[in-house]
Design a protein around this motif. Structure first.
Motif, PDB file in Angstrom:
ATOM      1  N   SER A  58      -6.239  11.872  12.632  1.00 26.48           N
ATOM      2  CA  SER A  58      -4.910  12.449  12.871  1.00 26.48           C
ATOM      3  C   SER A  58      -4.215  11.804  14.068  1.00 26.48           C
ATOM      4  N   GLN A  59      -4.962  11.017  14.842  1.00 25.57           N
ATOM      5  CA  GLN A  59      -4.418  10.364  16.039  1.00 25.57           C
ATOM      6  C   GLN A  59      -4.100   8.884  15.820  1.00 25.57           C
ATOM      7  N   ILE A  60      -4.255   8.406  14.584  1.00 28.32           N
ATOM      8  CA  ILE A  60      -3.959   6.994  14.306  1.00 28.32           C
ATOM      9  C   ILE A  60      -2.454   6.765  14.401  1.00 28.32           C
ATOM     10  N   VAL A  61      -2.070   5.759  15.163  1.00 32.93           N
ATOM     11  CA  VAL A  61      -0.647   5.424  15.289  1.00 32.93           C
ATOM     12  C   VAL A  61      -0.278   4.170  14.502  1.00 32.93           C
ATOM     13  N   SER A  62      -1.268   3.312  14.243  1.00 36.13           N
ATOM     14  CA  SER A  62      -0.992   2.068  13.541  1.00 36.13           C
ATOM     15  C   SER A  62      -2.221   1.666  12.734  1.00 36.13           C
ATOM     16  N   ALA A  63      -1.989   1.197  11.507  1.00 38.01           N
ATOM     17  CA  ALA A  63      -3.089   0.747  10.652  1.00 38.01           C
ATOM     18  C   ALA A  63      -2.688  -0.517   9.904  1.00 38.01           C
ATOM     19  N   GLN A  64      -3.658  -1.409   9.742  1.00 42.29           N
ATOM     20  CA  GLN A  64      -3.481  -2.589   8.923  1.00 42.29           C
ATOM     21  C   GLN A  64      -4.577  -2.537   7.858  1.00 42.29           C
ATOM     22  N   VAL A  65      -4.157  -2.577   6.609  1.00 42.36           N
ATOM     23  CA  VAL A  65      -5.079  -2.531   5.485  1.00 42.36           C
ATOM     24  C   VAL A  65      -5.027  -3.886   4.798  1.00 42.36           C
ATOM     25  N   TYR A  66      -6.178  -4.513   4.687  1.00 40.49           N
ATOM     26  CA  TYR A  66      -6.291  -5.805   4.024  1.00 40.49           C
ATOM     27  C   TYR A  66      -7.054  -5.575   2.724  1.00 40.49           C
ATOM     28  N   ILE A  67      -6.430  -5.899   1.595  1.00 45.49           N
ATOM     29  CA  ILE A  67      -7.109  -5.734   0.309  1.00 45.49           C
ATOM     30  C   ILE A  67      -7.144  -7.078  -0.422  1.00 45.49           C
ATOM     31  N   ALA A  68      -8.186  -7.228  -1.240  1.00 46.30           N
ATOM     32  CA  ALA A  68      -8.403  -8.497  -1.931  1.00 46.30           C
ATOM     33  C   ALA A  68      -7.356  -8.763  -3.004  1.00 46.30           C
ATOM     34  N   GLN A  74      -2.296   0.475  -5.526  1.00 48.24           N
ATOM     35  CA  GLN A  74      -2.140   1.881  -5.906  1.00 48.24           C
ATOM     36  C   GLN A  74      -3.474   2.631  -5.829  1.00 48.24           C
ATOM     37  N   VAL A  75      -4.569   1.978  -6.204  1.00 48.21           N
ATOM     38  CA  VAL A  75      -5.898   2.592  -6.114  1.00 48.21           C
ATOM     39  C   VAL A  75      -6.216   2.915  -4.660  1.00 48.21           C
ATOM     40  N   MET A  76      -6.000   1.937  -3.778  1.00 52.45           N
ATOM     41  CA  MET A  76      -6.230   2.143  -2.353  1.00 52.45           C
ATOM     42  C   MET A  76      -5.316   3.241  -1.823  1.00 52.45           C
ATOM     43  N   ASP A  77      -4.037   3.219  -2.195  1.00 49.43           N
ATOM     44  CA  ASP A  77      -3.073   4.211  -1.712  1.00 49.43           C
ATOM     45  C   ASP A  77      -3.499   5.642  -2.058  1.00 49.43           C
ATOM     46  N   GLU A  78      -4.033   5.859  -3.250  1.00 46.50           N
ATOM     47  CA  GLU A  78      -4.461   7.204  -3.638  1.00 46.50           C
ATOM     48  C   GLU A  78      -5.571   7.714  -2.736  1.00 46.50           C
ATOM     49  N   VAL A  79      -6.544   6.868  -2.440  1.00 43.27           N
ATOM     50  CA  VAL A  79      -7.642   7.265  -1.544  1.00 43.27           C
ATOM     51  C   VAL A  79      -7.123   7.457  -0.132  1.00 43.27           C
ATOM     52  N   TRP A  80      -6.291   6.545   0.324  1.00 48.16           N
ATOM     53  CA  TRP A  80      -5.705   6.611   1.671  1.00 48.16           C
ATOM     54  C   TRP A  80      -4.939   7.917   1.868  1.00 48.16           C
ATOM     55  N   GLN A  81      -4.075   8.250   0.921  1.00 48.80           N
ATOM     56  CA  GLN A  81      -3.252   9.455   1.044  1.00 48.80           C
ATOM     57  C   GLN A  81      -4.099  10.719   1.017  1.00 48.80           C
ATOM     58  N   ALA A  82      -5.115  10.764   0.175  1.00 49.34           N
ATOM     59  CA  ALA A  82      -6.009  11.927   0.146  1.00 49.34           C
ATOM     60  C   ALA A  82      -6.767  12.053   1.464  1.00 49.34           C
ATOM     61  N   ARG A  94       1.854   1.869   8.866  1.00 51.56           N
ATOM     62  CA  ARG A  94       0.811   1.106   8.183  1.00 51.56           C
ATOM     63  C   ARG A  94       1.386  -0.118   7.492  1.00 51.56           C
ATOM     64  N   ALA A  95       0.630  -1.195   7.549  1.00 56.05           N
ATOM     65  CA  ALA A  95       0.936  -2.395   6.778  1.00 56.05           C
ATOM     66  C   ALA A  95      -0.229  -2.641   5.825  1.00 56.05           C
ATOM     67  N   CYS A  96       0.070  -3.138   4.635  1.00 59.43           N
ATOM     68  CA  CYS A  96      -0.964  -3.471   3.655  1.00 59.43           C
ATOM     69  C   CYS A  96      -0.741  -4.908   3.212  1.00 59.43           C
ATOM     70  N   LEU A  97      -1.786  -5.708   3.346  1.00 60.99           N
ATOM     71  CA  LEU A  97      -1.673  -7.123   3.036  1.00 60.99           C
ATOM     72  C   LEU A  97      -2.733  -7.538   2.029  1.00 60.99           C
ATOM     73  N   GLY A  98      -2.354  -8.377   1.102  1.00 62.95           N
ATOM     74  CA  GLY A  98      -3.306  -8.983   0.187  1.00 62.95           C
ATOM     75  C   GLY A  98      -3.861 -10.247   0.822  1.00 62.95           C
ATOM     76  N   VAL A  99      -5.187 -10.320   0.964  1.00 65.01           N
ATOM     77  CA  VAL A  99      -5.826 -11.451   1.650  1.00 65.01           C
ATOM     78  C   VAL A  99      -7.122 -11.831   0.950  1.00 65.01           C
ATOM     79  N   ASP A 100      -7.605 -13.031   1.242  1.00 67.80           N
ATOM     80  CA  ASP A 100      -8.932 -13.438   0.787  1.00 67.80           C
ATOM     81  C   ASP A 100      -9.947 -12.812   1.735  1.00 67.80           C
ATOM     82  N   LEU A 101     -10.839 -11.985   1.189  1.00 70.08           N
ATOM     83  CA  LEU A 101     -11.893 -11.370   1.983  1.00 70.08           C
ATOM     84  C   LEU A 101     -13.227 -11.995   1.600  1.00 70.08           C
ATOM     85  N   GLU A 102     -14.188 -11.908   2.484  1.00 66.97           N
ATOM     86  CA  GLU A 102     -15.487 -12.547   2.283  1.00 66.97           C
ATOM     87  C   GLU A 102     -16.315 -11.865   1.185  1.00 66.97           C
TER      88      GLU A 102
END
Length: 119
Positions: A58-68, A74-82, A94-102
């Motif tokens: 509840s104290q998060i002020v900024s988030a960066q979400v990196y997804i493959a 939308q799948v991530m957003d549903e879990v995030w919002q819940a 929040r920012a959400c970016l599509g990136v190459d992950l390991e």
């Protein structure tokens, strides 16, 4: 004084804090599951890391979400919002970016949160 919480990976810590700010990062401990489960795992770890340094989601002020794949956002957003809950007062920027992950990592999340250091 900067507080640093060691994690399992060389070259980085899982969380740091300075005065009333906390920074943390997480990925899923199980990369053999789909994006929804990896998101759950990642957010659970974020919450644990924040709690160890005197904060919480509840104290998060900024988030960066990196997804493959942004096609799965939308799948991530549903879990995030819940996870955040319905109260807009607890929603961070929040920012959400599509990136190459390991490897099979489908999501990585980094957040900045506030903690009450006067308790």
């Amino acid at each position: 004084m900067i507080e640093r919480m060691r994690g399992q990976y060389i070259g980085r810590n899982k969380a740091s804090a300075y005065k009333d700010l906390v920074w943390t990062v997480a990925t899923s401990f199980d990369t053999q599951v789909g994006l929804a489960e990896q998101t759950h795992n990642t957010l659970d770890t974020i919450q644990k890391n924040l709690q160890e340094l005197g904060s919480d989601k509840s104290q998060i002020v900024s988030a960066q979400v990196y997804i493959a794949s942004m096609a799965d956002k939308q799948v991530m957003d549903e879990v995030w919002q819940a996870w955040l809950g319905p109260n807009p007062e607890h929603w961070p920027q929040r920012a959400c970016l599509g990136v190459d992950l390991e490897g099979d990592v489908l999501i990585e999340v980094t957040v900045t949160a506030v903690r009450n250091i006067f308790d």
